[in-house]
Design a protein around this motif. Sequence first.
Motif, PDB file in Angstrom:
ATOM      1  N   LEU A  12      -1.320  -1.376  -1.368  1.00  0.00           N
ATOM      2  CA  LEU A  12      -2.411  -2.241  -0.924  1.00  0.00           C
ATOM      3  C   LEU A  12      -1.897  -3.447  -0.154  1.00  0.00           C
ATOM      4  CD1 LEU A  12      -4.620  -2.227  -4.145  1.00  0.00           C
ATOM      5  CD2 LEU A  12      -4.845  -0.799  -2.105  1.00  0.00           C
ATOM      6  N   HIS A  13      -2.717  -3.903   0.778  1.00  0.00           N
ATOM      7  CA  HIS A  13      -2.453  -5.123   1.544  1.00  0.00           C
ATOM      8  C   HIS A  13      -1.141  -5.092   2.324  1.00  0.00           C
ATOM      9  CE1 HIS A  13      -5.876  -6.520  -0.701  1.00  0.00           C
ATOM     10  NE2 HIS A  13      -5.213  -6.402  -1.841  1.00  0.00           N
ATOM     11  N   GLY A  14      -0.733  -3.896   2.771  1.00  0.00           N
ATOM     12  CA  GLY A  14       0.458  -3.777   3.599  1.00  0.00           C
ATOM     13  C   GLY A  14       1.774  -3.868   2.859  1.00  0.00           C
ATOM     14  N   ILE A  15       1.745  -3.678   1.560  1.00  0.00           N
ATOM     15  CA  ILE A  15       2.963  -3.791   0.764  1.00  0.00           C
ATOM     16  C   ILE A  15       3.929  -2.662   1.086  1.00  0.00           C
ATOM     17  CG2 ILE A  15       3.867  -3.534  -1.594  1.00  0.00           C
ATOM     18  CD1 ILE A  15       1.472  -5.154  -2.547  1.00  0.00           C
ATOM     19  N   VAL A  16       5.191  -3.016   1.276  1.00  0.00           N
ATOM     20  CA  VAL A  16       6.283  -2.049   1.416  1.00  0.00           C
ATOM     21  C   VAL A  16       7.413  -2.502   0.507  1.00  0.00           C
ATOM     22  CG1 VAL A  16       7.966  -0.974   2.950  1.00  0.00           C
ATOM     23  CG2 VAL A  16       5.699  -1.555   3.832  1.00  0.00           C
ATOM     24  N   TYR A  17       7.915  -1.559  -0.281  1.00  0.00           N
ATOM     25  CA  TYR A  17       9.076  -1.815  -1.127  1.00  0.00           C
ATOM     26  C   TYR A  17      10.152  -0.797  -0.798  1.00  0.00           C
ATOM     27  CZ  TYR A  17       6.346  -4.912  -4.118  1.00  0.00           C
ATOM     28  OH  TYR A  17       5.585  -5.944  -4.592  1.00  0.00           O
ATOM     29  N   THR A  18      11.406  -1.195  -0.964  1.00  0.00           N
ATOM     30  CA  THR A  18      12.535  -0.291  -0.772  1.00  0.00           C
ATOM     31  C   THR A  18      13.499  -0.410  -1.931  1.00  0.00           C
ATOM     32  OG1 THR A  18      14.246   0.451   0.772  1.00  0.00           O
ATOM     33  CG2 THR A  18      13.907  -1.932   0.585  1.00  0.00           C
ATOM     34  N   THR A  19      14.196   0.682  -2.200  1.00  0.00           N
ATOM     35  CA  THR A  19      15.212   0.699  -3.237  1.00  0.00           C
ATOM     36  C   THR A  19      16.462   1.378  -2.687  1.00  0.00           C
ATOM     37  OG1 THR A  19      15.773   1.354  -5.514  1.00  0.00           O
ATOM     38  CG2 THR A  19      14.413   2.896  -4.251  1.00  0.00           C
ATOM     39  N   GLY A  20      17.594   0.927  -3.127  1.00  0.00           N
ATOM     40  CA  GLY A  20      18.859   1.543  -2.754  1.00  0.00           C
ATOM     41  C   GLY A  20      19.625   2.050  -3.963  1.00  0.00           C
ATOM     42  N   GLY A  22      18.090   4.235  -6.536  1.00  0.00           N
ATOM     43  CA  GLY A  22      17.309   5.244  -7.243  1.00  0.00           C
ATOM     44  C   GLY A  22      16.075   4.726  -7.939  1.00  0.00           C
ATOM     45  N   GLY A  23      15.611   3.551  -7.555  1.00  0.00           N
ATOM     46  CA  GLY A  23      14.405   2.990  -8.138  1.00  0.00           C
ATOM     47  C   GLY A  23      14.641   2.051  -9.302  1.00  0.00           C
ATOM     48  N   ALA A  24      15.885   1.761  -9.633  1.00  0.00           N
ATOM     49  CA  ALA A  24      16.168   0.813 -10.719  1.00  0.00           C
ATOM     50  C   ALA A  24      15.623  -0.568 -10.362  1.00  0.00           C
ATOM     51  CB  ALA A  24      17.656   0.753 -11.009  1.00  0.00           C
ATOM     52  N   THR A  25      15.767  -0.972  -9.096  1.00  0.00           N
ATOM     53  CA  THR A  25      15.182  -2.222  -8.612  1.00  0.00           C
ATOM     54  C   THR A  25      14.569  -1.964  -7.238  1.00  0.00           C
ATOM     55  OG1 THR A  25      17.250  -2.929  -7.588  1.00  0.00           O
ATOM     56  CG2 THR A  25      16.833  -3.686  -9.841  1.00  0.00           C
ATOM     57  N   TRP A  26      13.571  -2.769  -6.898  1.00  0.00           N
ATOM     58  CA  TRP A  26      12.850  -2.635  -5.639  1.00  0.00           C
ATOM     59  C   TRP A  26      12.802  -3.982  -4.935  1.00  0.00           C
ATOM     60  CZ3 TRP A  26      10.911   2.007  -3.832  1.00  0.00           C
ATOM     61  CH2 TRP A  26      10.946   3.075  -4.734  1.00  0.00           C
ATOM     62  N   THR A  27      12.912  -3.967  -3.606  1.00  0.00           N
ATOM     63  CA  THR A  27      12.859  -5.174  -2.790  1.00  0.00           C
ATOM     64  C   THR A  27      11.681  -5.074  -1.831  1.00  0.00           C
ATOM     65  OG1 THR A  27      15.258  -5.332  -2.873  1.00  0.00           O
ATOM     66  CG2 THR A  27      14.144  -6.602  -1.157  1.00  0.00           C
ATOM     67  N   SER A  28      10.940  -6.159  -1.707  1.00  0.00           N
ATOM     68  CA  SER A  28       9.791  -6.201  -0.801  1.00  0.00           C
ATOM     69  C   SER A  28      10.247  -6.301   0.647  1.00  0.00           C
ATOM     70  CB  SER A  28       8.922  -7.411  -1.150  1.00  0.00           C
ATOM     71  OG  SER A  28       7.848  -7.509  -0.267  1.00  0.00           O
TER      72      SER A  28
END
Length: 147
Positions: A12-20, A22-28
């Motif tokens: 929602l609202h243009g949110i993009v997250y990435t992880t490097g 395996g999904g342990a942490t996510w960065t906006s």
Amino acid sequence: FIDASRGWAVGLHGIVYTTGNGGATWTSQSSGTTSDLRAVDFVDASRGWATGRNSTILTTANAGETWTQQISGDSVSLYDVTFISATKGWIVGELGTILFTNNAGVTWQPQQSGTTAWLYMVELMDEQTGWIVGDSGTVLKTTNGGF
């Protein structure tokens, strides 16, 4: 995800997250839009596309550091995107919308779906064979890349 470690998620609202990891942490990441995003697809560690409400199509060539809007020519919500190479991709959405590009999204051409059902998911095995699913049990198949 493009491998076991690297992936992206949208919302929602243009949110993009990435992880490097395996999904342990996510960065906006900043998408540059406030439109709700529904799907994201990457063909490699750099090149990806996201779709969403209000005919939103975004692309990145630098792993999501920056996103650029592409023009679809439609005014419907777009629900899924899939690319089988860095240039060939399909998008599906409301009212039977199917869009195809063979130039990385510089231009998008409509393809005939034969339905007005909302189409939610598209998957291609290669340039010719693919499926789309949508409302009310709608299932479309192509064997020539043209639905």
